[in-house]
Design a protein around this motif. Structure first.
Motif, PDB file in Angstrom:
ATOM      1  N   TRP A   7      11.354  84.188 -54.002  1.00 38.63           N
ATOM      2  CA  TRP A   7      12.733  84.483 -53.625  1.00 38.63           C
ATOM      3  C   TRP A   7      13.445  83.182 -53.290  1.00 38.63           C
ATOM      4  O   TRP A   7      13.039  82.433 -52.403  1.00 38.63           O
ATOM      5  CB  TRP A   7      12.773  85.427 -52.427  1.00 38.63           C
ATOM      6  N   ASP A   8      14.512  82.903 -54.037  1.00 33.79           N
ATOM      7  CA  ASP A   8      15.324  81.705 -53.836  1.00 33.79           C
ATOM      8  C   ASP A   8      16.565  82.109 -53.044  1.00 33.79           C
ATOM      9  O   ASP A   8      17.503  82.694 -53.602  1.00 33.79           O
ATOM     10  CB  ASP A   8      15.703  81.119 -55.197  1.00 33.79           C
ATOM     11  N   GLU A   9      16.578  81.810 -51.765  1.00 37.28           N
ATOM     12  CA  GLU A   9      17.674  82.219 -50.888  1.00 37.28           C
ATOM     13  C   GLU A   9      18.989  81.549 -51.288  1.00 37.28           C
ATOM     14  O   GLU A   9      20.055  82.167 -51.236  1.00 37.28           O
ATOM     15  CB  GLU A   9      17.335  81.872 -49.439  1.00 37.28           C
ATOM     16  N   ASN A  10      18.928  80.300 -51.705  1.00 31.27           N
ATOM     17  CA  ASN A  10      20.152  79.575 -52.054  1.00 31.27           C
ATOM     18  C   ASN A  10      20.849  80.173 -53.269  1.00 31.27           C
ATOM     19  O   ASN A  10      22.074  80.319 -53.302  1.00 31.27           O
ATOM     20  CB  ASN A  10      19.844  78.102 -52.309  1.00 31.27           C
ATOM     21  N   ASN A  11      20.054  80.514 -54.283  1.00 30.35           N
ATOM     22  CA  ASN A  11      20.632  81.052 -55.512  1.00 30.35           C
ATOM     23  C   ASN A  11      20.596  82.571 -55.582  1.00 30.35           C
ATOM     24  O   ASN A  11      21.083  83.153 -56.554  1.00 30.35           O
ATOM     25  CB  ASN A  11      19.909  80.461 -56.731  1.00 30.35           C
ATOM     26  N   GLN A  12      19.987  83.178 -54.562  1.00 30.20           N
ATOM     27  CA  GLN A  12      19.957  84.635 -54.456  1.00 30.20           C
ATOM     28  C   GLN A  12      19.352  85.298 -55.698  1.00 30.20           C
ATOM     29  O   GLN A  12      19.897  86.252 -56.260  1.00 30.20           O
ATOM     30  CB  GLN A  12      21.368  85.180 -54.220  1.00 30.20           C
ATOM     31  N   HIS A  13      18.199  84.779 -56.129  1.00 31.34           N
ATOM     32  CA  HIS A  13      17.505  85.429 -57.228  1.00 31.34           C
ATOM     33  C   HIS A  13      15.997  85.196 -57.123  1.00 31.34           C
ATOM     34  O   HIS A  13      15.530  84.393 -56.310  1.00 31.34           O
ATOM     35  CB  HIS A  13      18.028  84.960 -58.597  1.00 31.34           C
ATOM     36  N   CYS A  14      15.266  85.928 -57.928  1.00 29.65           N
ATOM     37  CA  CYS A  14      13.808  85.826 -57.960  1.00 29.65           C
ATOM     38  C   CYS A  14      13.373  84.998 -59.159  1.00 29.65           C
ATOM     39  O   CYS A  14      13.981  85.073 -60.235  1.00 29.65           O
ATOM     40  CB  CYS A  14      13.179  87.214 -58.052  1.00 29.65           C
ATOM     41  N   THR A  15      12.314  84.216 -58.982  1.00 35.59           N
ATOM     42  CA  THR A  15      11.739  83.424 -60.059  1.00 35.59           C
ATOM     43  C   THR A  15      10.277  83.817 -60.218  1.00 35.59           C
ATOM     44  O   THR A  15       9.523  83.833 -59.244  1.00 35.59           O
ATOM     45  CB  THR A  15      11.829  81.916 -59.755  1.00 35.59           C
ATOM     46  N   ALA A  16       9.874  84.128 -61.444  1.00 40.05           N
ATOM     47  CA  ALA A  16       8.506  84.591 -61.713  1.00 40.05           C
ATOM     48  C   ALA A  16       7.626  83.435 -62.170  1.00 40.05           C
ATOM     49  O   ALA A  16       8.073  82.546 -62.907  1.00 40.05           O
ATOM     50  CB  ALA A  16       8.521  85.686 -62.771  1.00 40.05           C
ATOM     51  N   ILE A  17       6.380  83.455 -61.732  1.00 38.07           N
ATOM     52  CA  ILE A  17       5.387  82.467 -62.163  1.00 38.07           C
ATOM     53  C   ILE A  17       4.168  83.206 -62.715  1.00 38.07           C
ATOM     54  O   ILE A  17       4.101  84.432 -62.693  1.00 38.07           O
ATOM     55  CB  ILE A  17       4.963  81.531 -61.003  1.00 38.07           C
TER      56      ILE A  17
END
Length: 325
Positions: A210-220
């Motif tokens: 969860w990227d609070e700054n960009n308000q989105h999720c990033t999958a790895i």
């Protein structure tokens, strides 16, 4: 999970592999110590002050085309502006480097670090859970439009592999019967662009940031991706998600996640029954991997390996007990 013999740290191997990429030498030893090993060996390091991760996999444990297919899919997602981990090309222009070393043959890849924190380290508030579900819906929509050069394996290939493992390690007969039942049930389901495609398989809270700054999720960690029904991803995500949330919050968490998913992609009307079948597939796959992991015993095993082996045997027994004879 790798065979137990591969769960030792090997800093010399990591340094040998990293000669194929750029890295900050002054901080290398410090960062390599934060390694982790499970399905692969993952060694963090810095490059011009930016976080990178080296992934090492014994050649005997992996399929090269699956690795190339994973990295091709990641580049596709990047081109579609979907937030996912980004692979780093080696100095020689390769995404996957094959190493012939004194420790054996290994596949090596490097990935950029991602922003934010894993969802398992958040408070699982509704805003994050909605975004988490939405990210999975977006991934599935993009998968329906994806046409690869390096096609990863399908659930048929996985089931064939499971069958070989069950036979090789002489597992209880009920496990083979369960494999046959699951195979037949999956083959009866209609495969359409809305229901079937390249899935993540491990879209669990520890693999989504969860990227609070960009308000989105990033999958790895797309390594286990395969061609399967999209509902497998929902089952895997929900199963792990609900394990990490107090009982009194589970229903709301599930509904919020599903609302996020359905804000992007429609769910089948009878999906809840199908999720049970997907769980049976996941359990069989986990069972086969665990059986293979613990099959070999080694001379003078360290205490941590003895303890880990016992824990894995408990998981194997638990999975066996879930299958009716």
């Amino acid at each position: 999970m790798l065979r137990l013999k591969y769960l030792y740290e090997n800093y010399d191997l990591a340094k040998f592999a990293l000669e194929n990429w750029e890295y900050d030498i002054d901080t290398l030893d410090e960062y390599l110590q934060n390694f982790r090993i499970s399905s692969n060996a993952i060694y963090p390091f810095l490059c011009q002050g930016n976080m990178r991760f080296l992934r090492l996999s014994p050649v005997s444990e992996k399929m090269e085309n699956n690795l190339k297919g994973e990295l091709e899919f990641l580049y596709y997602l990047q081109n579609q502006s979907y937030p996912a981990v980004i692979p780093v090309i080696s100095n020689s222009g390769e995404l996957v480097v094959t190493l012939d070393t004194i420790w054996g043959k290994y596949y090596a890849s490097v990935f950029k670090g991602v922003d934010g924190i894993s969802i398992e380290d958040t408070d699982y508030n509704d805003h994050i859970l909605f975004a988490y579900g939405k990210a999975l819906g977006q991934l599935h929509i993009l998968s329906t439009e994806y046409s690869p050069k390096n096609r990863k394996w399908t659930y048929h290939d996985v089931l064939l592999w499971i069958g070989k493992v069950l036979e090789e390690y002489h597992t209880p007969n009920k496990m083979q019967k369960e494999l046959d039942k699951v195979w037949q049930a999956l083959n009866k389901l209609p495969q359409t662009s809305d229901t079937f495609g390249l899935i993540h398989y491990d879209f669990e809270p520890d693999n989504v940031f969860w990227d609070e700054n960009n308000q989105h999720c990033t999958a790895i960690d797309f390594e286990d991706s395969m061609y399967h029904f999209f509902l497998v991803d929902l089952e895997q995500a929900l199963d792990t998600l609900l394990e990490n949330i107090p009982t009194d919050r589970q229903l709301n968490a599930k509904n919020t996640f599903l609302r996020g998913y359905q804000s992007i992609k429609t769910l089948e009307s009878n999906y809840t029954e199908k999720l049970k079948l997907m769980r049976r597939f996941c359990n069989l796959y986990s069972y086969a991997r665990l059986i293979r992991c613990v099959a070999e015993e080694y001379f003078n095993e360290p205490d941590w390996m003895v303890t880990l082996r016992a824990k894995l045997h408990c998981k194997i027994e638990l999975l066996e007990n879930k299958v009716v004879g």
